[in-house]
Design an enzyme around this catalytic site. Structure first.
Site, PDB file in Angstrom:
ATOM      1  CE  LYS A  75      -5.510  -1.318   1.662  1.00 38.47           C
ATOM      2  NZ  LYS A  75      -4.214  -2.017   1.766  1.00 38.47           N
ATOM      3  CE  LYS A 105       1.651   2.449   4.453  1.00 33.12           C
ATOM      4  NZ  LYS A 105       2.023   1.204   3.736  1.00 33.12           N
ATOM      5  CB  THR A 129      -0.919   0.010   1.225  1.00 25.96           C
ATOM      6  OG1 THR A 129      -1.795  -1.118   1.176  1.00 25.96           O
ATOM      7  CG2 THR A 129      -1.750   1.285   1.267  1.00 25.96           C
TER       8      THR A 129
END
Length: 286
Positions: free
Chosen positions: A171, A239, A96
């Site tokens: 995502k 994150k 990711t």
């Protein structure tokens, strides 16, 4: 192209079982991990071999998959891999990361006559272990169709969503949705406890209706028990949300709730919960 030789770079909580499913699917698998003991353990558990260097791991691979940490890790590992991969092979990044790094690597791969897909996953450690991941891909259709049988080894669903970077953007949408859902579930459980309700019974009822979600089905019970030492860590979620918030600034979208929940996760980190599961948002309210 008949795909037989594959390499997997990064044997973390996701990569380790994903590479294992490739071995079970009878691909010839070579693994690399910066911490060699994980590669040793993987080879003890699965049929395959380990390499001491990225270049050695990828040199004969038809498809190279990677799942590492952040943009800097992706750039470092991918740059080294592209120098050693054979022309006509495919690099798939399951990390990711940002859409920016995905587009950058797509262009770099082209310079080496190598194809590239950004293909972040959803489903967490359990999804990786049970070959039940959802894969969101960005890139070219011909490339995706060529490697889909490989991805199917560890995914229950994979889909191409557009050009390079589209997988990462998808995502981000996934994480935006999860952030809001977990906060809503936390507030509902907090409310129910303060109201004196049997929250397990309430969840049993409302999970059959419009409030149902994966988070409710899989996290409500552990949240009520105060169990958070598992699952997708708050540090990782922050994150991911930072990536989404940066992209929102770039494209002019408004993510007011996401920004708020990100700060709530910062509170959890300050209380020592950086490695707790993301459902630990409830601890702020208690």
């Amino acid at each position: 192209m008949t795909i037989q030789n594959v390499a997997f770079l990064g044997l973390g909580v996701m990569g380790y079982p994903m590479a294992g499913h490739l071995a079970r699917a009878d691909f010839t698998v070579t693994v690399f991990n910066r911490t060699p003991d994980k590669s040793v353990r993987w080879c003890d558990a699965y049929r395959g071999r380990r390499s001491e260097t990225i270049a050695e791991a990828v040199s004969d691979a038809d498809v190279v998959m990677m799942c590492v940490g952040d943009d800097n890790d992706v750039r470092s590992v991918a740059t080294e891999a592209l120098q050693a991969m054979k022309p006509g092979s495919v690099l798939i990044d399951h990390t990711t990361a940002s859409a920016t790094i995905a587009r950058e690597l797509f262009s770099k791969a082209r310079e080496h006559d190598i194809d590239f897909l950004d293909a972040p996953v959803s489903g967490g450690q359990a999804g990786a272990e049970n070959a039940a991941l959802t894969v969101m891909a960005g890139g070219e259709a011909a490339v995706f169709n060529k490697v889909k049988p490989v991805i199917d080894s560890y995914a229950r669903h994979s889909q191409l969503l557009g050009h390079a970077g589209s997988g990462q953007l998808a995502k981000m949408m996934n994480q935006i949705c999860i952030a809001g859902i977990v906060q809503g579930l936390s507030e509902a459980l907090h409310f129910g406890q303060r109201a004196g309700l049997d929250c397990n019974s309430v969840i049993d009822v409302i999970s059959k209706g419009a409030a149902q979600s994966w988070q409710m089905e899989n996290r409500a019970a552990t949240m009520l028990k105060g169990e958070f030492d598992f699952g997708f860590a708050v540090d990782w979620m922050r994150k991911d949300l930072d990536i989404a918030l940066q992209e929102a600034r770039n494209n002019g979208s408004t993510l007011a709730l996401t920004a708020l929940v990100d700060q709530y996760y910062a509170d959890v980190q300050k209380s020592g919960g950086g490695r707790w599961d993301t459902s630990s948002l409830l601890t702020r309210l208690d």
